[in-house]
Design a protein around this motif. Structure first.
Motif, PDB file in Angstrom:
ATOM      1  N   LEU A 127      -8.438  -3.455 -12.247  1.00 38.44           N
ATOM      2  CA  LEU A 127      -8.165  -2.094 -12.717  1.00 38.44           C
ATOM      3  C   LEU A 127      -9.232  -1.643 -13.714  1.00 38.44           C
ATOM      4  N   VAL A 152      -4.768  -3.375  -6.571  1.00 34.90           N
ATOM      5  CA  VAL A 152      -3.601  -4.125  -7.042  1.00 34.90           C
ATOM      6  C   VAL A 152      -2.740  -4.555  -5.870  1.00 34.90           C
ATOM      7  N   SER A 153      -2.556  -3.651  -4.903  1.00 35.01           N
ATOM      8  CA  SER A 153      -1.744  -3.993  -3.729  1.00 35.01           C
ATOM      9  C   SER A 153      -2.412  -5.092  -2.914  1.00 35.01           C
ATOM     10  N   THR A 174     -10.931   5.601 -10.169  1.00 33.41           N
ATOM     11  CA  THR A 174      -9.471   5.585 -10.274  1.00 33.41           C
ATOM     12  C   THR A 174      -8.839   6.803  -9.616  1.00 33.41           C
ATOM     13  N   GLU A 230       0.837  -1.211   0.000  1.00 37.25           N
ATOM     14  CA  GLU A 230       0.000   0.000   0.000  1.00 37.25           C
ATOM     15  C   GLU A 230       0.865   1.252   0.000  1.00 37.25           C
ATOM     16  N   GLY A 239      -4.432   1.641  -7.512  1.00 37.45           N
ATOM     17  CA  GLY A 239      -3.314   0.874  -6.963  1.00 37.45           C
ATOM     18  C   GLY A 239      -3.665   0.077  -5.722  1.00 37.45           C
ATOM     19  N   VAL A 267      -0.943   5.420  -6.974  1.00 33.48           N
ATOM     20  CA  VAL A 267      -1.272   4.890  -8.298  1.00 33.48           C
ATOM     21  C   VAL A 267      -2.785   4.754  -8.419  1.00 33.48           C
ATOM     22  N   LEU A 283       2.219   1.733  -3.561  1.00 36.45           N
ATOM     23  CA  LEU A 283       1.246   1.921  -4.644  1.00 36.45           C
ATOM     24  C   LEU A 283       0.137   2.906  -4.305  1.00 36.45           C
TER      25      LEU A 283
END
Length: 438
Positions: free
Chosen positions: A195, A100-101, A204, A88, A97, A94, A91
């Motif tokens: 994403l 994703v993390s 986002t 975290e 992100g 991002v 990212l």
């Protein structure tokens, strides 16, 4: 009685017994004993204990409790929290992100623990509230963690791969290597979908007004680096010819316990006892299922059911890929109702001769089978991971969690299709590291 008809009766009886609520191991023993007595007499019962303990008389089985202890030691600490926080911090700025993390933390933690429920619980307790706080849809927050937790049975070291190797007498080292690239591919597919769904929902740009300095980013890494190094060391020891899987698992379990005691201050005797107690319970459960599955396989073989099914399949004039499609449907349905270990032990000995006679690689098939079992972990009616997530976030409806997990099921189906078109995704690494299979 015709063995094929008898096989149908065995299948129906097994389903009815398992749905009665008894444990998988006890159910398999009941069905096996019942059919052996009916068709082979009471004298066959004398062989059941010998068959069961003979199935457990395998040095490779020692790796199962060792890897379970390894995972339990990690799961009992803040390793999951540190993995999540480390990713975290790196990212956080991002777009998208955070999801994703979370998936990255799930992949790493599941590789260390080998447990889907433990991964969902460890990462979900932190990841789901944080994603919801930052505006991610409930379905994305819950579904990504539920799907990420399934990776533990594919990414090595995987207990289910060990069970498959023992059930089919296949190299465990090759199976571990075969799961690496497909596991990474699945992580990539999960991240890509997450994403996309985040971008589609317009979230986002949801960012916290928090930035981390380089010092803060690097100071968290020493807390998680030892566990990652242990995984790398375990894999190197196995593939470098340093030790057998059982020996490597024992050293890895010891190192994980020691690191948990040093880094996370796991000195309390009660905490250590919980780790050993839970590991023993899970190990005994898996080993009991393995022994019972050995008796079940003995019954199928004694009554010529296995041989007849294999011979019948061999006489069918069908395309091998049509056969593989039917096998996948069977595995999907079985995975909806039974845990992965039970399905592997019951189905693998029967399916392996069919698969090999059709020209398919047993190592490649192990990956296909495992991904099917992953789908079962996030699909009703059992869907263990769905209920774990519901327990973590009870205000998120089970229907929403299921809706969030369905796209990840589609990702797994895509992964199976890609593996069918490009089997080298699973077979290249084992062949490159250990040489072509004989």
């Amino acid at each position: 009685m015709d063995p094929l008809l008898l096989g149908a009766f065995v299948a129906i009886a097994t389903i009815l017994v398992l749905f009665s609520g008894v444990s998988v191991a006890v159910g398999l023993v009941i069905v096996s004993g019942g059919f052996l007595v009916i068709f082979d007499g009471f004298r066959s019962l004398e062989l059941m204990p010998e068959v069961m303990f003979g199935k457990l008389n395998n040095f490779a089985l020692l790796s199962i409790p060792m890897f379970i202890i390894m995972g339990a030691a990690i799961a009992s600490t803040r390793a999951g929290a540190d993995l999540y926080e480390a990713l975290e911090r790196w990212l956080t700025r991002v777009p998208g992100g955070l999801v994703v993390s979370n998936l990255g933390a799930c992949a790493l933690f599941s590789a260390m623990s080998g447990s889907s429920p433990a991964t969902c619980a460890a990462i979900g307790k932190m990841g789901i509230p944080e994603m919801r706080k930052r505006g991610y849809p409930d379905a994305v927050a819950a579904g990504s963690i539920a799907a990420g937790g399934t990776l533990g049975i594919l990414i090595p070291p995987s207990v289910t791969m060990i069970v498959y190797g023992i059930a089919t007498e296949t190299s465990i080292g090759r199976l571990f290597l075969a799961g690496v690239l497909p596991g990474l591919m699945l992580v990539g597919l999960f991240m890509a979908w997450s994403l996309y769904s985040t971008w589609k929902s317009g979230n986002t740009a949801v960012l916290r007004n928090v930035t981390y300095t380089w010092k803060e980013k690097f100071e968290i890494l020493p807390r998680v680096a030892p566990f990652i190094l242990i995984i790398i060391g375990v894999l190197y020891a196995m593939y470098g010819g340093v030790a057998t899987p059982s020996e490597t698992a024992a050293v890895g379990a010891l190192l994980c316990v020691v690191i948990a005691m040093i880094i996370y201050k796991l000195w309390n005797v009660k905490d250590l006892w919980v780790v050993l107690r839970d590991s023993t319970k899970e190990s005994v459960m898996i080993l009991f299922i393995i022994g019972a599955a050995g008796v079940f396989s003995f019954m199928l073989s004694s009554l010529f059911i296995t041989q007849s099914i294999a011979a019948w399949i061999g006489t069918l004039d069908v395309n091998p890929w049509v056969l593989m499609f039917a096998v996948n449907i069977f595995l999907l349905i079985a995975g909806f109702f039974l845990p992965p270990v039970a399905v592997i032990l019951m189905a693998a000995p029967i399916l392996l001769p069919i698969i090999t006679s059709a020209g398919f690689d047993p190592i490649w098939f192990a990956v296909i089978l495992t991904i099917n079992m992953e789908i079962g972990l996030i699909s009703p009616p059992v869907g263990l991971n769905l209920y774990v997530i519901n327990g973590i976030a009870p205000d998120i409806k089970l229907k929403t969690i299921l809706q969030g997990s369905l796209p990840y099921v589609a990702c797994m189906v895509v992964a199976i299709i890609l593996l069918c078109f490009f089997p080298g995704i699973a077979t290249w690494l084992p062949n490159a590291v250990m040489g072509p299979a004989l």
